[in-house]
Design an enzyme around this catalytic site. Structure first.
Site, PDB file in Angstrom:
ATOM      1  N   ARG A   1       0.928  -1.315  -0.018  1.00 29.74           N
ATOM      2  CA  ARG A   1      -0.041   0.114   0.056  1.00 29.74           C
ATOM      3  C   ARG A   1       0.802   1.122   0.055  1.00 29.74           C
ATOM      4  O   ARG A   1       0.564   2.302  -0.591  1.00 29.74           O
ATOM      5  CB  ARG A   1      -0.926   0.010   1.228  1.00 29.74           C
ATOM      6  CG  ARG A   1      -1.882   1.344   1.363  1.00 29.74           C
ATOM      7  CD  ARG A   1      -3.150   1.034   2.081  1.00 29.74           C
ATOM      8  NE  ARG A   1      -3.241   0.217   3.087  1.00 29.74           N
ATOM      9  CZ  ARG A   1      -2.629   0.274   4.338  1.00 29.74           C
ATOM     10  NH1 ARG A   1      -1.944   1.568   4.410  1.00 29.74           N
ATOM     11  NH2 ARG A   1      -2.537  -0.365   5.514  1.00 29.74           N
TER      12      ARG A   1
ATOM     13  N   TYR B   1     -14.855  17.099 -16.063  1.00 27.18           N
ATOM     14  CA  TYR B   1     -15.189  15.655 -15.908  1.00 27.18           C
ATOM     15  C   TYR B   1     -16.226  15.220 -15.192  1.00 27.18           C
ATOM     16  O   TYR B   1     -16.048  15.664 -14.045  1.00 27.18           O
ATOM     17  CB  TYR B   1     -13.997  14.558 -15.813  1.00 27.18           C
ATOM     18  CG  TYR B   1     -14.040  13.262 -15.879  1.00 27.18           C
ATOM     19  CD1 TYR B   1     -14.482  12.598 -16.931  1.00 27.18           C
ATOM     20  CD2 TYR B   1     -13.753  12.353 -14.831  1.00 27.18           C
ATOM     21  CE1 TYR B   1     -14.671  11.179 -17.113  1.00 27.18           C
ATOM     22  CE2 TYR B   1     -14.138  10.910 -14.578  1.00 27.18           C
ATOM     23  CZ  TYR B   1     -14.516  10.350 -15.806  1.00 27.18           C
ATOM     24  OH  TYR B   1     -14.517   8.940 -15.701  1.00 27.18           O
TER      25      TYR B   1
ATOM     26  N   ASP C   1      -5.780  18.479 -15.224  1.00 24.05           N
ATOM     27  CA  ASP C   1      -6.090  16.908 -15.800  1.00 24.05           C
ATOM     28  C   ASP C   1      -5.845  16.839 -17.204  1.00 24.05           C
ATOM     29  O   ASP C   1      -6.489  17.509 -17.995  1.00 24.05           O
ATOM     30  CB  ASP C   1      -7.525  16.880 -15.350  1.00 24.05           C
ATOM     31  CG  ASP C   1      -7.879  15.365 -15.669  1.00 24.05           C
ATOM     32  OD1 ASP C   1      -7.461  14.748 -16.466  1.00 24.05           O
ATOM     33  OD2 ASP C   1      -9.235  14.876 -15.085  1.00 24.05           O
TER      34      ASP C   1
ATOM     35  N   LYS D   1      -6.543   5.633 -19.693  1.00 23.63           N
ATOM     36  CA  LYS D   1      -7.045   6.215 -20.867  1.00 23.63           C
ATOM     37  C   LYS D   1      -5.941   5.807 -22.128  1.00 23.63           C
ATOM     38  O   LYS D   1      -5.343   4.946 -22.026  1.00 23.63           O
ATOM     39  CB  LYS D   1      -7.740   7.521 -20.831  1.00 23.63           C
ATOM     40  CG  LYS D   1      -8.673   7.691 -19.880  1.00 23.63           C
ATOM     41  CD  LYS D   1      -9.945   6.820 -20.054  1.00 23.63           C
ATOM     42  CE  LYS D   1     -10.901   7.008 -18.612  1.00 23.63           C
ATOM     43  NZ  LYS D   1     -11.277   8.285 -18.325  1.00 23.63           N
TER      44      LYS D   1
HETATM   45  C1  LIG Z   1     -11.653   8.785 -16.858  1.00 26.53           C
HETATM   46  C2  LIG Z   1     -11.242   9.965 -16.457  1.00 26.53           C
HETATM   47  C3  LIG Z   1     -11.058  10.316 -15.047  1.00 26.53           C
HETATM   48  C4  LIG Z   1     -11.196   9.233 -13.925  1.00 26.53           C
HETATM   49  O1  LIG Z   1     -10.367   8.191 -14.377  1.00 26.53           O
HETATM   50  P1  LIG Z   1     -10.288   6.665 -13.878  1.00 26.53           P
HETATM   51  O2  LIG Z   1      -9.284   5.977 -14.017  1.00 26.53           O
HETATM   52  O3  LIG Z   1     -11.852   6.267 -14.655  1.00 26.53           O
HETATM   53  O4  LIG Z   1     -10.788   6.693 -12.337  1.00 26.53           O
HETATM   54  C5  LIG Z   1     -10.438  11.567 -14.912  1.00 26.53           C
HETATM   55  N1  LIG Z   1     -10.327  12.505 -15.608  1.00 26.53           N
HETATM   56  C6  LIG Z   1     -10.904  12.487 -17.068  1.00 26.53           C
HETATM   57  C7  LIG Z   1     -10.660  13.684 -17.748  1.00 26.53           C
HETATM   58  C8  LIG Z   1     -11.126  11.177 -17.417  1.00 26.53           C
HETATM   59  O5  LIG Z   1     -11.391  11.071 -18.784  1.00 26.53           O
END
Ligand SMILES: *Cc1c(COP(=O)(O)O)cnc(C)c1O
Length: 386
Positions: A46, A98, A170, A195
């Site tokens: 962890r 988001y 982000d 992603k």
């Molecule tokens: C998918 C996404 C997240 C969250 O990510 P997860 O891996 O699904 O928890 C945060 N910000 C953006 C812009 C995203 O596309």
């Protein structure tokens, strides 16, 4: 070393003990100590694991940052950052964040006294709110999801710097291949590695990269204290996926731009957006701070909910699914899927109407993708794009 080389070599040296060219997966919860309290660098997964260290080195290098902390998913990375704030603190956030970022602000952290104010950061006239409000944190996302607004990261960071306010970006949609927020002046670059960074839709992950050692300490603390760590196997998968990031991003970009241009000429479409499309209202900022526009195309069909639903359900190559950034093409209907958690009035205020669809264009052959979109449009009684 250049980006492509670092993606393959930094943090990915052959295993010291065996010479294995691919790093082993350290599937262990705990590590033997030499004497009480004396470790070989790890004590409990962890709070750290060699797979996390390796991936952190790779992602820090790709983002042009000194430190990276990896998390179980993007929301865990967001939780880590928000867990450093206190009751009464203000976050000044881009209004088109988001959907799950909006939800965690509204339904989790605001319960504990965090205050969030939304601003249209694409409007330079709003930059003054940073000095007026002196928030604890400015929260940006660029390109935004799903409207693909482009925020001028360097200009906003410079405004925040004047009053000593940290800026988070982000960076999920651009990936470090096309945009490096820290080099533009941001304090923290956060990504859902689920992603583009992983790119194969086979695991979840998140990361926060920074040059500030104090922020790095806070991220490491949050990882272990809040329990936000990823699994060694998932970090290993992301480590494998990221090696091809540049090849993938360039193909995503080329396919998406070609599809966006086709849609632009289509009578069934009100408007279409891709950051590098000449008609994008922020194309100049996009080209200044990004080296590619990524694989996301957002458009609004001149169609009601029924025809839009028929179109997204009639696709054969594009899968109707949430998420984005994988090598396979996906389509999302934000109003009923990813952004359904945002109340309709809030949603429509930022342009998410029933005819809006978001494509995550994959790296299949672009002619196959165009043919698929064309047959689904025609099947829904709309004009085609082929
Ligand atoms: C998918 C996404 C997240 C969250 O990510 P997860 O891996 O699904 O928890 C945060 N910000 C953006 C812009 C995203 O596309």
């Amino acid at each position: 070393m250049k980006f492509e080389t670092r993606a393959i070599h930094v943090g990915q040296e052959p295993d010291e003990q065996t010479g294995a060219v691919m790093p082993p997966i350290y599937a262990t919860s705990t590590f033997a100590q030499i004497r009480p309290g004396e470790t070989r660098g790890y004590d409990y997964t962890r709070s750290g694991n060699p797979n996390f260290t390796r991936l952190g080195q790779t992602l820090a290098s790709l983002e042009g940052g000194g430190h990276a902390t990896v998390f179980g998913n993007g929301m865990a990375a967001i939780t880590a950052v928000l867990s450093t704030l206190s009751s009464g603190d203000l976050v000044l956030a881009e209004e088109n964040v988001y959907g799950c970022t909006f939800r965690i602000f509204a339904q989790v952290f605001e319960k504990f006294g965090l205050r969030v104010r939304y601003v249209d950061f694409a409007d330079p006239g709003q930059y003054g709110t940073i000095a007026e409000e002196r928030p604890a944190l400015v929260w940006l996302e660029s390109p935004t999801n799903p409207m693909l607004k482009i925020l001028d990261i360097a200009a906003i960071s410079a405004e925040a710097e004047k009053v000593g306010v940290p800026v988070l970006v982000d960076n999920t949609f651009a990936s470090p291949c096309f945009q490096r927020p820290l080099e533009l002046g941001a304090t923290l670059s956060l990504s859902s590695t689920t992603k583009y960074v992983n790119g194969h839709s086979d695991c979840l992950g998140g990361v926060v990269v920074t040059n500030d050692p104090a922020w790095q300490d806070k991220m490491i603390f949050a990882q272990k204290a809040v329990g936000l760590n990823p699994s060694p196997f998932d970090t290993w998968l992301v480590q494998r996926g990221v090696k091809t990031l540049s090849l993938r991003m360039n193909q995503h970009h080329a396919n998406a731009l070609a599809i966006a241009e086709r849609f632009e000429a289509c009578a069934a479409v009100k408007w279409v957006r891709h950051p590098f499309l000449a008609s994008h209202p922020h194309v100049e900022v996009a080209k200044k701070q990004m080296s590619g526009g990524s694989g996301i195309v957002t458009l609004e069909l001149d169609a009601d909910l029924e025809a839009t639903t028929a179109f997204v359900s009639g696709l054969e190559i594009f899968a109707l699914a949430e998420s984005l950034g994988g090598i396979e093409s996906l389509i999302d209907h934000p109003a009923s899927m990813t952004h359904a958690s945002i109340p309709r009035p809030e949603r429509e205020k930022v342009g998410i109407y029933d005819g809006l669809v978001r494509l995550s264009v994959g790296i299949e052959h672009v002619e196959d993708l165009i043919a698929d979109l064309d047959q689904a449009l025609r099947g829904a009684g709309l004009s085609g794009i082929a």
